[in-house]
Design an enzyme around this catalytic site. Sequence first.
Site, PDB file in Angstrom:
ATOM      1  N   LYS A 182      -7.691  -5.247  11.706  1.00 36.28           N
ATOM      2  CA  LYS A 182      -7.554  -3.425  11.652  1.00 36.28           C
ATOM      3  C   LYS A 182      -7.616  -3.366  10.095  1.00 36.28           C
ATOM      4  CE  LYS A 182      -5.123  -0.003   9.954  1.00 36.28           C
ATOM      5  NZ  LYS A 182      -6.443   0.706   9.374  1.00 36.28           N
ATOM      6  N   CYS A 293      -0.781  -5.728  -5.371  1.00 37.72           N
ATOM      7  CA  CYS A 293       1.033  -5.784  -5.419  1.00 37.72           C
ATOM      8  C   CYS A 293       1.681  -5.979  -6.153  1.00 37.72           C
ATOM      9  CB  CYS A 293       0.421  -6.618  -4.173  1.00 37.72           C
ATOM     10  SG  CYS A 293      -0.057  -7.806  -4.196  1.00 37.72           S
ATOM     11  N   GLU A 391       6.904   1.857  -7.244  1.00 34.02           N
ATOM     12  CA  GLU A 391       5.507   1.808  -7.272  1.00 34.02           C
ATOM     13  C   GLU A 391       4.317   2.120  -7.653  1.00 34.02           C
ATOM     14  OE1 GLU A 391       3.674  -0.096  -3.651  1.00 34.02           O
ATOM     15  OE2 GLU A 391       3.512  -1.987  -5.055  1.00 34.02           O
TER      16      GLU A 391
HETATM   17  P1  NAD Z   1      -0.473   1.484   3.427  1.00 35.92           P
HETATM   18  O1  NAD Z   1       0.844   1.340   3.393  1.00 35.92           O
HETATM   19  O2  NAD Z   1      -0.792   2.933   3.131  1.00 35.92           O
HETATM   20  O3  NAD Z   1      -1.888   0.734   4.071  1.00 35.92           O
HETATM   21  C1  NAD Z   1      -1.974  -0.628   4.727  1.00 35.92           C
HETATM   22  C2  NAD Z   1      -2.280  -0.229   6.081  1.00 35.92           C
HETATM   23  O4  NAD Z   1      -1.982  -0.081   7.490  1.00 35.92           O
HETATM   24  C3  NAD Z   1      -4.112   0.630   6.551  1.00 35.92           C
HETATM   25  O5  NAD Z   1      -5.120  -0.160   6.506  1.00 35.92           O
HETATM   26  C4  NAD Z   1      -3.340   1.357   6.810  1.00 35.92           C
HETATM   27  O6  NAD Z   1      -4.614   2.658   7.640  1.00 35.92           O
HETATM   28  C5  NAD Z   1      -2.424   1.545   8.032  1.00 35.92           C
HETATM   29  N1  NAD Z   1      -1.306   1.670   8.307  1.00 35.92           N
HETATM   30  C6  NAD Z   1      -0.334   2.999   8.307  1.00 35.92           C
HETATM   31  N2  NAD Z   1      -0.097   3.100   9.044  1.00 35.92           N
HETATM   32  C7  NAD Z   1       0.128   2.401   9.649  1.00 35.92           C
HETATM   33  C8  NAD Z   1       1.251   2.593  10.913  1.00 35.92           C
HETATM   34  N3  NAD Z   1       2.799   3.362  11.125  1.00 35.92           N
HETATM   35  N4  NAD Z   1       0.989   1.631  11.737  1.00 35.92           N
HETATM   36  C9  NAD Z   1      -0.058   0.915  11.626  1.00 35.92           C
HETATM   37  N5  NAD Z   1      -0.970   0.744  10.218  1.00 35.92           N
HETATM   38  C10 NAD Z   1      -0.750   1.206   9.256  1.00 35.92           C
HETATM   39  O7  NAD Z   1      -1.084   0.339   2.091  1.00 35.92           O
HETATM   40  P2  NAD Z   1      -2.457   1.431   0.925  1.00 35.92           P
HETATM   41  O8  NAD Z   1      -1.824   2.149   0.422  1.00 35.92           O
HETATM   42  O9  NAD Z   1      -3.559   0.179   2.052  1.00 35.92           O
HETATM   43  O10 NAD Z   1      -2.107  -0.076   0.303  1.00 35.92           O
HETATM   44  C11 NAD Z   1      -1.432  -0.622  -0.837  1.00 35.92           C
HETATM   45  C12 NAD Z   1      -0.505  -1.249  -0.502  1.00 35.92           C
HETATM   46  O11 NAD Z   1      -0.083  -2.449  -0.074  1.00 35.92           O
HETATM   47  C13 NAD Z   1       1.060  -0.996  -2.029  1.00 35.92           C
HETATM   48  O12 NAD Z   1       1.923  -1.196  -1.450  1.00 35.92           O
HETATM   49  C14 NAD Z   1       0.543  -2.654  -2.599  1.00 35.92           C
HETATM   50  O13 NAD Z   1       1.979  -3.465  -3.537  1.00 35.92           O
HETATM   51  C15 NAD Z   1       0.583  -3.615  -1.314  1.00 35.92           C
HETATM   52  N6  NAD Z   1      -0.038  -4.584  -1.302  1.00 35.92           N
HETATM   53  C16 NAD Z   1       0.344  -5.999  -0.949  1.00 35.92           C
HETATM   54  C17 NAD Z   1       0.325  -6.739  -0.864  1.00 35.92           C
HETATM   55  C18 NAD Z   1       0.921  -8.400  -0.953  1.00 35.92           C
HETATM   56  O14 NAD Z   1       0.747  -9.640  -1.086  1.00 35.92           O
HETATM   57  N7  NAD Z   1       2.499  -8.374  -1.155  1.00 35.92           N
HETATM   58  C19 NAD Z   1      -1.026  -7.062  -1.437  1.00 35.92           C
HETATM   59  C20 NAD Z   1      -1.680  -6.122  -1.561  1.00 35.92           C
HETATM   60  C21 NAD Z   1      -1.449  -4.952  -1.574  1.00 35.92           C
END
Ligand code: NAD
Length: 490
Positions: A182, A293, A391
Site C-alpha cells: 500500500k 527520515c 520531528e
Molecule cells: P505516515 O505514518 O503518515 O504514513 C505512512 C503510511 O502509513 C502511509 O501509506 C499511510 O497511508 C499509512 N497509514 C497511516 N495510518 C495507518 C494505519 N492506522 N494503519 C496502516 N497504515 C496506515 O507517514 P508519512 O507522512 O507518509 O511519512 C513521513 C514519516 O515517515 C516521517 O515520520 C519519516 O521520518 C518517516 N520515514 C521513516 C523512514 C525510515 O527509514 N526510518 C524513511 C522514510 C520516512
Amino acid sequence: MDSFDPRLIAVRSAHFIAGKYRDAQPGLEVVRPSDGQAYAQLPIADADLVDEAVNDAWQAFNRSDWASRPPRERARVMRRWADLIEADVAVLAPLEAVGSTRPHKDVIAWDIPYVAEGIRFFAELADKHGGHVAATQTDRLGMQIAEPYGVIAAIAPWNFPLSMASWKVAPALAAGNAVVLKPSELTPFSSLRFAELAVQAGIPAGIFNVVQGDGRITGDALCRHPRVGKVTFTGSTATGSSIMSTCALVGPKPVTLELGGKSPQLVFADVPDIAKTARTVALAITGNAGQVCVSGSRLLIERSIMEPFVAHLQAYFEELRPGPTWSSESTLSPIISRLQASRIDGIVQRSRQAGAEVLTGGGLFEGLGGAYYQPTLLAGLDNQNPAICEEIFGPVLTVQAFDDEQQALSLAAHATYGLAAGVHTADINRALRLVRRLEAGTVWVNRYGRSNDYILPTGGYKRSGIGKDLGREAFEANLRFKSVLIDIVQ
Ligand code: NAD
C-alpha cells in the site's frame, strides 16, 4: 530531458491485483505538491478488496513456483525487473516526480538507478541464506531451514515513493514471499508501473500487488488480515505504534518499523574546511526540503566556529530556488501538502514563542502555487523547545553551541528518537569515541547521508524503529526459520 510538462503525464486510478490493473471508483483527490493542483482521483480499497488482494497473493504464493523455484532463478527474474526499471526511466521518472517532492532530475540520476541496483542487491542474496546445521548430538541431524512467510504487507510513506517501496518489496520477493503493497495515498501512482514491470520481467501474476487507499481503511485492513504473515512499515512513529498495536491485537504478528527521527549533526572546530562542512550540513536538511527520515535537523556546533559556520549556512540557504519538481531550474522541493506546510510553520512559530531566534527563513514562500517552506535556521533554543523535541519534516535546522565533547554528547541525546547522527571532526579518536556513544541506528563520520552501499542496514534505535531495512538483515527479516531434527539409524 530534465524538465517536463505535468499536464502530459497520464496516471491511472487503479489498483494492481493478480497481475492486472483493476480500475475502481475514485475516492480521494490527489494533489500535485509542486503547484497545488488536483491531478487525479485515487480509489480506496475497502476491507473486501483488501481481502481479495491478500487471498489472490496467497493463492499465487501457493500455486506459482515463486517460493519453490531455484533461488538463482528467482534472482534472474528480479535482475530482469531491475533492467526493465532502468530502461523505463522516460515513463517512470515523470510518474514519480509529478505528484511527489522528488525533483525529476534527481529521480533520473539517483532514485531510479538506486531502486534498480537495490533490487539486484536483494536478488543476489536469494541463494545465500538457506538456514544452518545445528550442533546437535552426533546421532541426529539438526537444521534450521529458512522459509518465506507467505504474504507480506508493505506500507510505504510518500517522501521517496519508489525507493521506500523497493526497500520493502525487493527483500520480501527475493526471499520467496508474495507482497501486497500500500503506497502512500499522497504518492500512489508510480508503484503501479513498478508492479507492472515486475510482471513483465516474469514475476508470476499475484506475487506483487498494489492496493490503493488511506491508512485508516486500507492500511488497517491489510494489517488485520489473517493471511498477512508479517507487516513491514515505513512512516511516522505515531502510525508505527498504532500498526504495532493492531498487529498485537489480531496476531500477534511480526512487524518491521522504520520510523521518524530528529538526528543531530555534531561539528567540531577542527574540521579542515568550514565551507565544505557547512555545505554538507545544509544539504542534509534541505535535500527533499528536509522531508527525509534521516534529515540532520539539529546542528550542534563547537562555539568557537559558530559564527562563520552559520554565515556559510545562511548563504547556502538563501541560494536555494523553490520550484516545481518538473523544472530543472528548481533547487528546493515543495512540501508534500498545504497541511504539512502549516504543521511545519506551526512548530516554527511555537518554537519562536518559546524563545527561539529565527536567523533565516521562518515562513512559507508566497505566490508559488504549491507550498514551499523557506530554509530556516533557529538559534537560542533549550532542549524543551518544540523545534528540538518534535520531528518537523521540513527544511528547518536548529543550532545549539557546545564547549566540549561531553556537552555535545548530552545535547545529541534525544528523549524520543535515535535514527541517525553525523560527526564532523579531523580527530579520528574523537570520532570513534562518539560513534560508540551516540545512541543512533546509523552514525556518519565526515559525511551525512546514505550511499548506495546496500549492504549497510538502516533502522532506528529508541522510538525510531524496530528491525532493519537494507543489508542482509532486511533479507532475513522476510524469512522465518523452521527447526528440523532427524534421527540417524546407527
Ligand atoms: P505516515 O505514518 O503518515 O504514513 C505512512 C503510511 O502509513 C502511509 O501509506 C499511510 O497511508 C499509512 N497509514 C497511516 N495510518 C495507518 C494505519 N492506522 N494503519 C496502516 N497504515 C496506515 O507517514 P508519512 O507522512 O507518509 O511519512 C513521513 C514519516 O515517515 C516521517 O515520520 C519519516 O521520518 C518517516 N520515514 C521513516 C523512514 C525510515 O527509514 N526510518 C524513511 C522514510 C520516512
